[in-house]
Design a protein around this motif. Structure first.
Motif, PDB file in Angstrom:
ATOM      1  N   VAL A  30      48.645  -8.686  10.758  1.00  0.00           N
ATOM      2  CA  VAL A  30      48.048  -7.520  11.101  1.00  0.00           C
ATOM      3  C   VAL A  30      48.676  -7.310  12.488  1.00  0.00           C
ATOM      4  O   VAL A  30      48.609  -7.836  13.453  1.00  0.00           O
ATOM      5  CB  VAL A  30      46.688  -7.532  11.079  1.00  0.00           C
ATOM      6  N   VAL A  31      49.601  -6.344  12.596  1.00  0.00           N
ATOM      7  CA  VAL A  31      50.240  -5.947  13.921  1.00  0.00           C
ATOM      8  C   VAL A  31      49.279  -5.504  15.128  1.00  0.00           C
ATOM      9  O   VAL A  31      49.451  -5.897  16.053  1.00  0.00           O
ATOM     10  CB  VAL A  31      51.229  -4.767  13.573  1.00  0.00           C
ATOM     11  N   ILE A  32      48.202  -4.906  14.722  1.00  0.00           N
ATOM     12  CA  ILE A  32      47.493  -4.396  15.773  1.00  0.00           C
ATOM     13  C   ILE A  32      46.623  -5.933  16.363  1.00  0.00           C
ATOM     14  O   ILE A  32      46.410  -5.750  17.596  1.00  0.00           O
ATOM     15  CB  ILE A  32      46.129  -3.653  15.224  1.00  0.00           C
ATOM     16  N   GLU A  33      46.558  -6.791  15.667  1.00  0.00           N
ATOM     17  CA  GLU A  33      45.822  -8.126  16.127  1.00  0.00           C
ATOM     18  C   GLU A  33      46.879  -8.760  17.384  1.00  0.00           C
ATOM     19  O   GLU A  33      46.591  -9.242  18.252  1.00  0.00           O
ATOM     20  CB  GLU A  33      45.483  -8.984  15.183  1.00  0.00           C
ATOM     21  N   ALA A  34      48.437  -8.757  16.587  1.00  0.00           N
ATOM     22  CA  ALA A  34      49.411  -9.355  17.583  1.00  0.00           C
ATOM     23  C   ALA A  34      49.256  -8.583  18.753  1.00  0.00           C
ATOM     24  O   ALA A  34      49.558  -8.961  20.076  1.00  0.00           O
ATOM     25  CB  ALA A  34      50.610  -9.184  16.728  1.00  0.00           C
ATOM     26  N   LYS A  35      49.380  -7.032  18.776  1.00  0.00           N
ATOM     27  CA  LYS A  35      49.533  -6.281  20.332  1.00  0.00           C
ATOM     28  C   LYS A  35      48.271  -6.693  20.843  1.00  0.00           C
ATOM     29  O   LYS A  35      48.147  -6.446  22.124  1.00  0.00           O
ATOM     30  CB  LYS A  35      49.595  -4.651  19.754  1.00  0.00           C
ATOM     31  N   GLN A  36      46.992  -6.650  20.376  1.00  0.00           N
ATOM     32  CA  GLN A  36      45.926  -7.015  21.235  1.00  0.00           C
ATOM     33  C   GLN A  36      46.053  -8.241  21.903  1.00  0.00           C
ATOM     34  O   GLN A  36      45.520  -8.254  23.128  1.00  0.00           O
ATOM     35  CB  GLN A  36      44.680  -7.030  20.473  1.00  0.00           C
ATOM     36  N   GLU A  41      47.572 -11.152  26.961  1.00  0.00           N
ATOM     37  CA  GLU A  41      48.223 -11.888  27.852  1.00  0.00           C
ATOM     38  C   GLU A  41      48.633 -11.297  29.083  1.00  0.00           C
ATOM     39  O   GLU A  41      48.941 -11.695  30.140  1.00  0.00           O
ATOM     40  CB  GLU A  41      49.387 -12.495  27.091  1.00  0.00           C
ATOM     41  N   HIS A  42      49.196 -10.105  28.878  1.00  0.00           N
ATOM     42  CA  HIS A  42      49.752  -9.191  30.190  1.00  0.00           C
ATOM     43  C   HIS A  42      48.333  -8.987  31.159  1.00  0.00           C
ATOM     44  O   HIS A  42      48.764  -9.187  32.281  1.00  0.00           O
ATOM     45  CB  HIS A  42      50.193  -7.806  29.594  1.00  0.00           C
ATOM     46  N   GLU A  43      47.411  -8.883  30.738  1.00  0.00           N
ATOM     47  CA  GLU A  43      46.301  -8.635  31.811  1.00  0.00           C
ATOM     48  C   GLU A  43      45.441  -9.789  32.153  1.00  0.00           C
ATOM     49  O   GLU A  43      44.755  -9.811  33.283  1.00  0.00           O
ATOM     50  CB  GLU A  43      45.161  -7.832  30.967  1.00  0.00           C
ATOM     51  N   MET A  44      46.009 -10.953  31.612  1.00  0.00           N
ATOM     52  CA  MET A  44      45.171 -12.388  32.063  1.00  0.00           C
ATOM     53  C   MET A  44      45.432 -12.747  33.233  1.00  0.00           C
ATOM     54  O   MET A  44      47.094 -12.893  33.661  1.00  0.00           O
ATOM     55  CB  MET A  44      45.621 -13.297  31.164  1.00  0.00           C
ATOM     56  N   PRO A 501      63.180 -12.761  33.391  1.00  0.00           N
ATOM     57  CA  PRO A 501      62.079 -12.795  32.605  1.00  0.00           C
ATOM     58  C   PRO A 501      60.774 -12.629  32.840  1.00  0.00           C
ATOM     59  O   PRO A 501      59.902 -12.669  32.099  1.00  0.00           O
ATOM     60  CB  PRO A 501      62.477 -14.171  31.938  1.00  0.00           C
ATOM     61  N   LYS A 502      60.498 -12.435  34.110  1.00  0.00           N
ATOM     62  CA  LYS A 502      59.012 -12.587  34.769  1.00  0.00           C
ATOM     63  C   LYS A 502      58.322 -11.389  34.064  1.00  0.00           C
ATOM     64  O   LYS A 502      58.711 -10.300  33.929  1.00  0.00           O
ATOM     65  CB  LYS A 502      59.067 -12.368  36.270  1.00  0.00           C
ATOM     66  N   GLY A 503      57.258 -11.888  33.543  1.00  0.00           N
ATOM     67  CA  GLY A 503      56.204 -10.791  33.097  1.00  0.00           C
ATOM     68  C   GLY A 503      56.484 -10.230  31.788  1.00  0.00           C
ATOM     69  O   GLY A 503      55.876  -9.523  31.039  1.00  0.00           O
ATOM     70  N   ARG A 504      57.313 -11.044  30.768  1.00  0.00           N
ATOM     71  CA  ARG A 504      57.593 -10.569  29.483  1.00  0.00           C
ATOM     72  C   ARG A 504      57.172 -11.638  28.729  1.00  0.00           C
ATOM     73  O   ARG A 504      57.124 -13.102  28.769  1.00  0.00           O
ATOM     74  CB  ARG A 504      59.099 -10.492  29.517  1.00  0.00           C
ATOM     75  N   THR A 505      56.417 -11.075  27.446  1.00  0.00           N
ATOM     76  CA  THR A 505      56.268 -12.117  26.436  1.00  0.00           C
ATOM     77  C   THR A 505      57.584 -12.403  25.568  1.00  0.00           C
ATOM     78  O   THR A 505      58.463 -11.822  25.834  1.00  0.00           O
ATOM     79  CB  THR A 505      55.426 -11.136  25.426  1.00  0.00           C
TER      80      THR A 505
END
Length: 548
Positions: A30-36, A41-44, A501-505
């Protein structure tokens, strides 16, 4: 310009947990779960990550501590060349120098024997870590390490000592491959730079202990002047092995092998219980989404796939970053005591300064953690190389002083050089190589890069031994000029080829490479790996991934 990708299998829409609207599936994920999970991770923050992943930090630190053994031995050899008892046992009397010395040829054989063994170990680990996992590979390598130390301890001559170095190099090579990959996969994005650069800290800790043990035994006149330093190597593998038996495997490794339930169990073992805003299914969905994304970019998992398509560029960058480590003059740090002894300083004082050197190295690595939180990896790496270049030129100029004061000044400059290296280029390299390689080819890309690093070190070791040896070229501190030239070439390559690469998944980095974004544009380019419609727009605008 629209960009299309290979159609992705669709098992039908599922309702959104909140809105009930249909949500597209990405290979059953489910793409929405991956996006969440990606958004979280970005906000952590660092504090949240420390609370959520303390177990992951502990296991990563344990695996990374295997590198202490390699740092210890490689620094040990360079410092043993300044030990009179070691030189008497394994060297020959040099009439011109008035003392026993190990010839430049045998010094090269000892140093390069370890490097050759490491290349074999890397190739071995590249296969076993993919097939059996990081944990099993590390445990097997530790058992081999315990056995091979006997060869070093009981070596009757320099020929057997070389064989021992080759054999010990095999597990060291495996540790080089596993540590960076494991550290980058067991923790979230905010912790990646800290855990991967801790590997450099382990290198410095090993080097510090090598000098400390050497300083304590250098005054001895018997065989234990060098046997004690060799025996200390048995201190590391036993406790590490006892802990690793209980360590979890990387959840990314389980996903790549289609073992989703094992991946969930592993992730739960890496995280704290009852943490709000953490959903194990979402994180597994993000890992699966990234894995599927790389599959749809036609990425295989064989060594030859590292040289195909977009992965050729990623392999070049990761290999180049590690080659820069060898060509930037850092080899003089491992020969610090020997370097100063050849410049005219007595053995005891040279070992004392070596302790100061590696103590500052540990401080520098710890300082780099604060630096990377504020500054990009690319800027740190390039700035560090420019500073190293300046210091190497100063050391070369001081070689013309020919006074006791100039020798101490050279020692001071090399200590500063160590701090700069361990504050910038040294630790950030481990973060870069683990982030810039794709997740499916990470182990093999690191193997290729580290094998190239070890091969280049063979050249570097031969050159350094001949440059410093009194029985060869005897350049002394003027050696710094040679490495200043290679450091300059390295800085030019970094400026044009190294991306940020800083800040990238991992999914975002995959798409930046797929879109062939120039290295100097990575930091300014926005990208959404979960978008399903849109256009490719580069240089500060949005880059969206379009799905048929």
């Amino acid at each position: 310009m629209a960009m299309t990708s290979k159609p992705i299998p669709n098992d039908g829409p599922l309702p959104d947990k909140e809105t009930g609207a249909p949500v597209p599936r990405d290979g059953g994920v489910v793409v929405i779960e991956a996006k969440q999970a990606s958004d979280k991770e970005h906000e952590m923050s660092l504090l949240k990550a420390l609370k959520l992943y303390p177990k992951a930090i502990g296991w990563s630190v344990l695996v990374s501590s295997t590198i202490i053994m390699e740092g210890y031995d490689l620094a040990l050899l360079g410092n043993l060349y300044a030990s009179p008892a070691f030189n008497k046992k394994f060297g020959q009397y040099d009439d011109s120098a008035g003392k026993y010395v190990v010839s430049a040829a045998w010094q090269s054989g000892l140093s390069n024997g370890a490097r050759a063994g490491e290349i074999l170990g890397l190739i071995f680990a590249g296969w076993t870590s993919d097939r059996f996992g990081y944990k099993t590979t590390t445990i097997g390598s530790l058992i081999l390490m315990i056995c091979f130390i006997f060869v070093l301890f009981f070596a009757p001559n320099v020929q057997v000592l070389v064989v021992g170095e080759v054999l010990c190099g095999i597990p060291w090579g495996a540790f080089q491959s596993v540590t960076a990959a494991y550290a980058s996969e067991v923790a979230p994005m905010v912790l990646r730079p800290y855990l991967t650069t801790f590997i450099n800290m382990c290198w410095v800790i090993g080097q510090f202990f090598a000098v400390a043990v050497n300083k304590g035994s250098v005054e001895r006149n018997d065989d234990y002047a060098y046997k004690i330093p060799f025996a200390v190597q048995w201190v590391w593998p036993v406790p590490i092995l006892a802990g690793l038996i209980f360590a979890p495997e990387s959840p990314w490794w389980y996903v790549r092998h289609g073992r989703k339930e094992d991946a969930k169990k592993s992730l739960l073992r890496l995280t704290s219980r009852n943490q709000p805003n953490f959903d194990v299914d979402e994180t597994i969905a993000m890992i699966e989404h990234t894995n599927e994304l790389e599959k749809n970019m036609k990425e295989g998992v064989r060594f030859r796939d590292c040289f195909k398509g977009i992965d050729l560029r990623r392999t070049e960058i990761v290999v180049g970053v590690w080659l820069v480590q060898t060509l930037g003059g850092q080899n003089l740090m491992g020969y610090f005591a020997y370097f100063l002894t050849q410049a005219g300083m007595d053995s005891s004082n040279s070992f004392t300064l070596s302790l100061c050197q590696y103590a500052l190295g540990m401080i520098g690595t710890a300082g780099s953690w604060f630096l990377m939180a504020k500054v990009g990896r690319r800027r740190i790496h390039f700035g560090g190389l420019c500073a190293q270049l300046t210091l190497l030129i100063i050391v070369g100029c001081l070689s013309f002083g020919q006074t006791k004061a100039s020798v101490w000044a050279i020692g001071a400059m090399l200590i500063v050089f160590t701090f700069v290296y361990d504050f910038t280029v040294g630790p950030v390299t481990y973060s870069l190589v683990s982030e810039l390689s794709s997740t499916r080819l990470k182990a093999k890309t690191i193997v290729l890069a580290r094998a190239a690093y070890n091969a280049s070190n063979i050249f570097v070791n031969v050159m350094t031994n001949y440059q410093l040896s009194s029985t060869a070229w005897n350049w002394g501190a003027r050696t710094a000029f040679f490495w200043a030239g290679s450091c300059l070439l390295s800085a030019v390559w970094v400026f044009f080829r190294l991306p940020e690469p800083k800040g990238r998944t991992y999914a975002e980095l995959d798409l930046l490479f797929e879109q062939r974004v120039p290295a100097r544009e990575f930091a300014k380019t926005n990208i959404d790996p979960f978008a399903h419609t849109g256009e490719k727009r580069v240089s500060g605008e949005t880059v969206e991934h379009v799905e048929k």
